[in-house]
Design a protein around this motif. Structure first.
Motif, PDB file in Angstrom:
ATOM      1  N   ASN A 176       0.657  -1.292   0.404  1.00 38.75           N
ATOM      2  CA  ASN A 176      -0.300  -0.318  -0.315  1.00 38.75           C
ATOM      3  C   ASN A 176       0.714   1.439   0.168  1.00 38.75           C
ATOM      4  O   ASN A 176       0.521   2.465  -0.603  1.00 38.75           O
ATOM      5  N   ARG A 211       0.625   3.203  -3.192  1.00 38.85           N
ATOM      6  CA  ARG A 211      -0.551   3.424  -3.732  1.00 38.85           C
ATOM      7  C   ARG A 211      -1.239   4.884  -3.339  1.00 38.85           C
ATOM      8  O   ARG A 211      -0.692   5.029  -2.624  1.00 38.85           O
ATOM      9  N   TRP A 256      -9.398  -0.252   4.682  1.00 39.30           N
ATOM     10  CA  TRP A 256      -9.360  -0.456   4.058  1.00 39.30           C
ATOM     11  C   TRP A 256     -10.803  -0.977   2.898  1.00 39.30           C
ATOM     12  O   TRP A 256     -11.635  -0.957   2.550  1.00 39.30           O
ATOM     13  N   LYS A 266     -15.062  -5.329  -8.438  1.00 40.43           N
ATOM     14  CA  LYS A 266     -13.882  -6.072  -8.172  1.00 40.43           C
ATOM     15  C   LYS A 266     -13.200  -5.612  -7.707  1.00 40.43           C
ATOM     16  O   LYS A 266     -12.044  -6.231  -6.979  1.00 40.43           O
ATOM     17  N   ASP A 267     -13.519  -3.938  -7.112  1.00 37.47           N
ATOM     18  CA  ASP A 267     -12.201  -3.732  -5.846  1.00 37.47           C
ATOM     19  C   ASP A 267     -12.593  -4.832  -4.184  1.00 37.47           C
ATOM     20  O   ASP A 267     -11.028  -4.966  -4.249  1.00 37.47           O
ATOM     21  N   GLU A 277     -13.326  -7.596  -4.477  1.00 36.73           N
ATOM     22  CA  GLU A 277     -12.819  -8.848  -4.788  1.00 36.73           C
ATOM     23  C   GLU A 277     -11.003  -8.805  -4.315  1.00 36.73           C
ATOM     24  O   GLU A 277     -10.630  -9.739  -4.232  1.00 36.73           O
ATOM     25  N   LYS A 278     -10.470  -7.775  -4.734  1.00 39.92           N
ATOM     26  CA  LYS A 278      -8.586  -7.607  -4.690  1.00 39.92           C
ATOM     27  C   LYS A 278      -8.934  -7.641  -3.377  1.00 39.92           C
ATOM     28  O   LYS A 278      -7.939  -7.940  -2.073  1.00 39.92           O
ATOM     29  N   PHE A 279      -9.520  -6.725  -2.515  1.00 36.14           N
ATOM     30  CA  PHE A 279      -9.762  -6.677  -1.041  1.00 36.14           C
ATOM     31  C   PHE A 279      -9.550  -7.937   0.167  1.00 36.14           C
ATOM     32  O   PHE A 279      -9.512  -8.788   0.859  1.00 36.14           O
ATOM     33  N   HIS A 339      -8.721 -10.780  -0.945  1.00 36.67           N
ATOM     34  CA  HIS A 339      -7.619 -11.486  -1.085  1.00 36.67           C
ATOM     35  C   HIS A 339      -6.642 -10.695  -0.020  1.00 36.67           C
ATOM     36  O   HIS A 339      -5.927 -11.630   0.344  1.00 36.67           O
ATOM     37  N   ARG A 340      -6.002 -10.045   0.024  1.00 34.83           N
ATOM     38  CA  ARG A 340      -5.811  -9.548   0.562  1.00 34.83           C
ATOM     39  C   ARG A 340      -6.259  -9.209   1.940  1.00 34.83           C
ATOM     40  O   ARG A 340      -4.653  -9.248   3.160  1.00 34.83           O
TER      41      ARG A 340
END
Lengths: 601, 396
Positions: free
Chosen positions: A15, A18, B156, B203-204, B206-208, B210-211
């Motif tokens: 991050n 970003r 997040w 989509k964002d 979905e990334k989250f 994973h993270r």
């Protein structure tokens, strides 16, 4: 536990590379969404102060307040909503129910202020930064309604089923229909102030919803002792101001009133109205004329216990309601239902008695404590064009009276009616029926000065007359009734360009080049009726005062300058039934006060 | 299920002594016990609620849940409001996931009144209910880490939740209190381009997913603290009426959407995630799976929402809409589990009684009181959040 579980969390360090996602308010402020429920806006010009917003508000955050510069007028309470942001929860139900769509929410959502009182404000009146904003919460798509804006349709006879007879056209609501129609009322009460009799309309409509017909009936009689009649032929000014009319159909208040009265049997009237015993007073009141004003005054005076006697020139009671309005609009049995109650209360009535001829006014003055004169407008006015003295030129009022009295009516092949008001429509449609009965076809033409858009008759009358094959040809000024060899041939007319001047005064302008000829065997004049006040003796006439327009001057209780003499009905106000009823009621209160005061002295 | 290697439970052989009624005999004057309060204002408590803990050392020997800090009397207020006026109040009964309240109130009213809502409104209701679940899970999933000092995922989640709230703002006109589902239907269709923007957010997220897996669920510290701790015995599930993710983590396949399908959930293709370990970690993990299921459901719903059609059924004038006498119980699956309204109408225009059956009442009062015993003080917050308790819903 493994090495993987110690290393993996460090992926968060990605991050660092970003960009931040934070919105720095107010440096880069973001606007609210297009539908955001932000602060209130109100178009105070189209707002009518009906108070639907205030009624629906669950937090009582909206109150209606008077506003400088906005006058109370018909269909506008003169009040505007004041919103208290200490209570508001921004649910926007107020917007969704707004009957004029004037109330909206902008998508503005920040308001910082030091003064807590400032957060109570009148949208549209107190200027706010968001007043002009386009976006924000509005009532959703068209198929989203929290109320029903469509009138429950009324069962009526088809033109084919009605054009040969005088049976009633309108059939009345069933219980379910009446309740559905009553359900649409938002109880704003704008109708109350517009109704000349100030009837408790939302209250009796509520009684229909609650299916408490007796209660509704009592409410009707508080202000109107002729509900069967008014429920059929009232000019329903209330419906023209109904808040529901702005976005849809106004409530059919008139039919709802009729529904209540229709439900009660004539025999039960006294019981429902709790009029079984009236404490009689010694004082006597004479009433001249048994039209709506006379009957209304008689009812309320009798209720107070006065000895009431009505003098009627014609053989039956009802005045113009019986002798003017055709039976297909107001059947005689329904008329009698209302009148019978008033007579059954102990009101005396003397028929075929004309004041000034059979009994003099001086005699009445001597024998009675007060006199209420409501003699109405029965003398037809003439156009006074050449040819009106022909024997086949008639007055509408005379013919209508003769139809009721079952006298023989001259029904000829081609009939021409001059006039565009409701009386003209009455005679047009009556003649159409009689022609149908006699010849099996209709040949009636009605012509009027006024153009199609400004015809004074009710729209439904014009539509129904045309359905019954009568021809309405408006916008012509009559110039001459053509007579050849003593035989009536027809009417010459010229195009009428405008009826009124800029100030609204009667000043018709014609185009002499544009003329037409309507062939006819008989002509009926129906351009209005006048009063016949010859029954008032000169000594009394000298006592009276007159208005600029030549009418008798009366006070708010219809008392004339001759203190014992009260006037009301069409000769003072109107002409229509509901004004007469209202006059009669007020005059009854005035007469009561006058007699009580005289007693004290 | 306790991890034998790291079991450092204290020796409970001497105290507290268990009395004849099976409850511990706690004598505060003995000096062996201390009473401490966790809440009502405490970062480890979800909302305004407090726990009265009796501790011995740092071990909880007795616990009591105290509520009363948030009582607003909504159920009483309903009795003085017309049906249409209830929905702006109902949403405040469970603030973080307000749509379940609106939904139950609307459906209860419709059931009593005997009206059916248009299909388009039903799909839109499903969309908002799932979006509501999504934003709630975006709080609770990383929030579980927060209770153990791992603040990193919380931002997040909050950011992504705000994006969902942006979508709510577009669709309903409100961010938290949507006031969108009302008796008879919903208050509008999808705005222009809504699906595209929501898809970007998904989509964002979905990334989250994973993270947060890397940062939280694969985190050695979290695993060590959450695994085997806060064990919910599967035998308690029926005893206490445990529902939702708490029951699913204990091996019970419970989901109202599957068990008593409402709206059009039958037309969607999905599986209820279950696990059996029943500890803090598993409950948190179940919510992580729920998050993925919810994303999938939203995509399925978006593909099926009709573009045209009515959004609200024709109802009588809401200003005096009388609902026939009767009673009904309606339920939906909130992110916390079965969420139901018991509604009684006496035939007037105002409800006679509306009672909320929320999952938190059980989870945060009797169940929590029992589960707290023998917990370390440091784990109280984590345990409470793992049960996903919501004080506003307990008290309403």
């Amino acid at each position: 536990m493994s090495l993987k579980h110690i290393i993996k969390p460090f992926s968060a360090w990605s991050n660092v590379f970003r960009d931040p996602v934070t919105v720095k308010d107010p440096l880069n402020d973001r606007p609210g969404a297009a539908r955001y429920r932000g602060f209130h806006q109100n178009d105070i010009e189209s707002c009518i102060g009906c108070g639907a917003c205030s009624t629906i508000c669950e937090n009582e955050a909206i109150s209606l307040v008077p506003v400088d510069g906005i006058e109370t007028k018909e269909g506008d309470s003169g009040l505007r909503p004041l919103v208290d942001y200490g209570r508001c929860c921004w649910c926007a139900l107020c917007v969704d129910v707004c009957s004029t769509e004037s109330l909206k929410l902008s998508n503005h959502y920040t308001w910082v202020g030091e003064d807590p009182e400032a957060f109570k404000f009148i949208p549209g009146v107190d200027k706010m930064p968001w007043d002009e904003e386009e976006l924000g919460w509005k009532r959703p798509e068209d198929n989203y309604e929290l109320n029903n804006f469509k009138r429950i349709s009324m069962l009526e006879l088809t033109p084919e089923a009605r054009d040969k007879s005088f049976i009633e056209i309108v059939k009345g609501y069933s219980k379910q229909e009446a309740q559905e129609e009553a359900d649409r009322c938002i109880e704003c009460g704008l109708c109350i102030s517009t109704c000349p009799a100030h009837m408790g309309i939302p209250e009796y409509i509520a009684a229909i919803r609650e299916d408490d017909i007796n209660e509704g009936f009592k409410k009707l009689y508080e202000t109107n002792p002729l509900p069967e009649i008014c429920g059929r032929i009232c000019t329903h000014k209330c419906e023209t101001v109904c808040a529901m009319g702005h976005r849809g159909d106004p409530l059919s208040i008139r039919w709802l009133k009729r529904y209540i009265a229709d439900q009660i049997e004539s025999d039960d009237y006294k019981k429902v109205l709790e009029l079984d015993s009236i404490e009689n007073k010694d004082q006597k009141v004479a009433i001249i004329g048994s039209g709506p004003a006379g009957l209304s005054a008689a009812y309320y005076l009798r209720k107070l216990g006065y000895q009431v006697k009505i003098f009627e020139a014609l053989p039956e009671a009802g005045g113009m309601m019986r002798y003017g309005i055709p039976e297909y609009r107001l059947p005689y049995d329904q008329l009698d239902k209302d009148i019978n109650l008033i007579l059954n209360l102990g009101t005396e009535i003397q028929y075929n008695t004309r004041i000034g001829k059979d009994i003099s006014m001086e005699e009445l003055q001597k024998s009675y404590d007060a006199v209420f004169a409501a003699t109405g407008l029965h003398d037809g006015r003439s156009t006074r064009i050449p040819g009106t003295d022909h024997e086949h030129v008639y007055m509408a009022a005379d013919l209508l009276r003769d139809i009721t009295s079952s006298k023989e009516i001259p029904v000829m092949e081609k009939v021409l009616v001059i006039g565009g008001g409701n009386v003209a429509m009455d005679i047009t449609r009556s003649m159409a029926r009689l022609q149908n009965q006699k010849f099996g076809r209709v040949q009636v033409i009605a012509t009027a000065l006024e153009g199609e858009e400004i015809l004074p008759a009710d729209r439904e009358e014009i539509v129904e007359a045309r359905e019954e094959q009568a021809v309405i040809n408006p916008g012509w000024g009559p110039t001459e009734i053509v007579i050849e060899d003593g035989k009536l041939k027809g009417l010459l007319v010229q195009r009428c360009l405008s009826v009124f001047d800029e100030n609204g005064g009667f000043a018709p302008k014609f185009d002499p080049e544009d003329t037409d000829f309507f062939p006819a065997d008989m002509v009926i004049e129906s351009i209005g009726q006048g009063a016949n006040l010859s029954y008032i003796p000169q000594s009394v006439k000298d006592e009276l005062e007159y208005t600029d327009r030549g009418r008798i001057k009366v006070d708010s209780h219809f008392q004339s300058s001759a203190k014992w003499l009260f006037f009301g009905g069409d000769i003072i106000e109107g002409p229509d039934v509901i004004h007469g009823i209202a006059n009669g009621h007020k005059a009854a209160i005035g007469i009561d006060q006058f007699i009580q005061e005289t007693q004290k002295k | 299920m306790k991890n034998k290697l790291f079991n450092i439970s204290p020796d409970r052989s001497k105290y507290p002594t268990i009395g004849k009624d099976g409850k511990p005999e706690i004598d505060l004057s003995s000096g062996k016990f201390v009473k401490i309060w966790q809440g009502p204002n405490h970062p480890g408590v979800t909302g305004n609620m407090s726990l009265e803990l009796t501790v011995s050392g740092d071990e909880v020997v007795d616990a009591k849940t105290h509520v009363g800090y948030l009582h607003r009397g909504f159920e009483k207020l309903f009795e003085r409001r017309k049906y249409i006026q209830c929905f702006p109040t109902s949403i405040r009964m469970c603030v973080p996931e307000a749509d379940s309240n609106e939904y139950c109130l609307a459906v209860g009213t419709e059931k009593l009144a005997g009206i059916d809502v248009p299909d388009r409104a039903k799909w839109l209701r499903m969309l908002t209910l799932e979006m509501s679940r999504l934003q709630m899970l975006l709080r609770i999933v990383p929030g579980q880490g927060g209770t153990m000092g791992l603040g990193i995922g919380v931002q997040w989640g909050m950011y992504l939740r705000d994006l969902i709230l942006d979508r709510f703002e577009e669709l309903t006109g409100g961010r938290i209190y949507h006031m969108y589902i009302l008796p008879g239907g919903v208050r509008g269709g999808l705005p222009e381009g809504f699906e595209t923007r929501l898809e970007e957010n998904l989509k964002d997220i979905e990334k989250f997913v994973h993270r947060i897996d890397n940062v939280l669920y694969q985190n050695a510290v979290f695993r060590k603290r959450a695994m085997g701790v806060g064990y919910l015995d599967p035998s308690w599930v029926d005893e206490y009426g445990v529902v939702g993710s708490n029951a699913r983590a204990a091996g019970f396949k419970r989901d109202v959407r599957k068990d008593n399908p409402y709206l059009f959930y039958e037309q969607l293709d999905w599986e209820v995630p279950i696990k059996t370990e029943s500890d803090i970690y598993t409950r948190a993990r179940i919510r992580w799976y729920d998050l993925q299921v919810t994303i999938d459901l939203i995509r399925q719903i978006l593909a099926k929402i009709p573009k045209t059609g009515d959004v609200r059924a024709k109802t009588p004038n809401v200003m005096h809409w009388k609902i026939p006498a009767g009673q009904t119980y309606v339920k939906s699956e909130s992110s916390r589990g079965e969420f139901g309204f018991f509604m009684v109408s006496d035939g007037t225009d105002k409800p006679r009684r509306i009672n909320l059956r929320g999952p938190s009442y059980t989870h945060a009062v009797p169940l929590l009181e029992r589960m707290l015993i023998n917990t370390n003080i440091a784990d109280v917050g984590a345990l409470m959040v793992s049960l996903q308790t919501c004080p506003p819903e307990i008290e309403r």
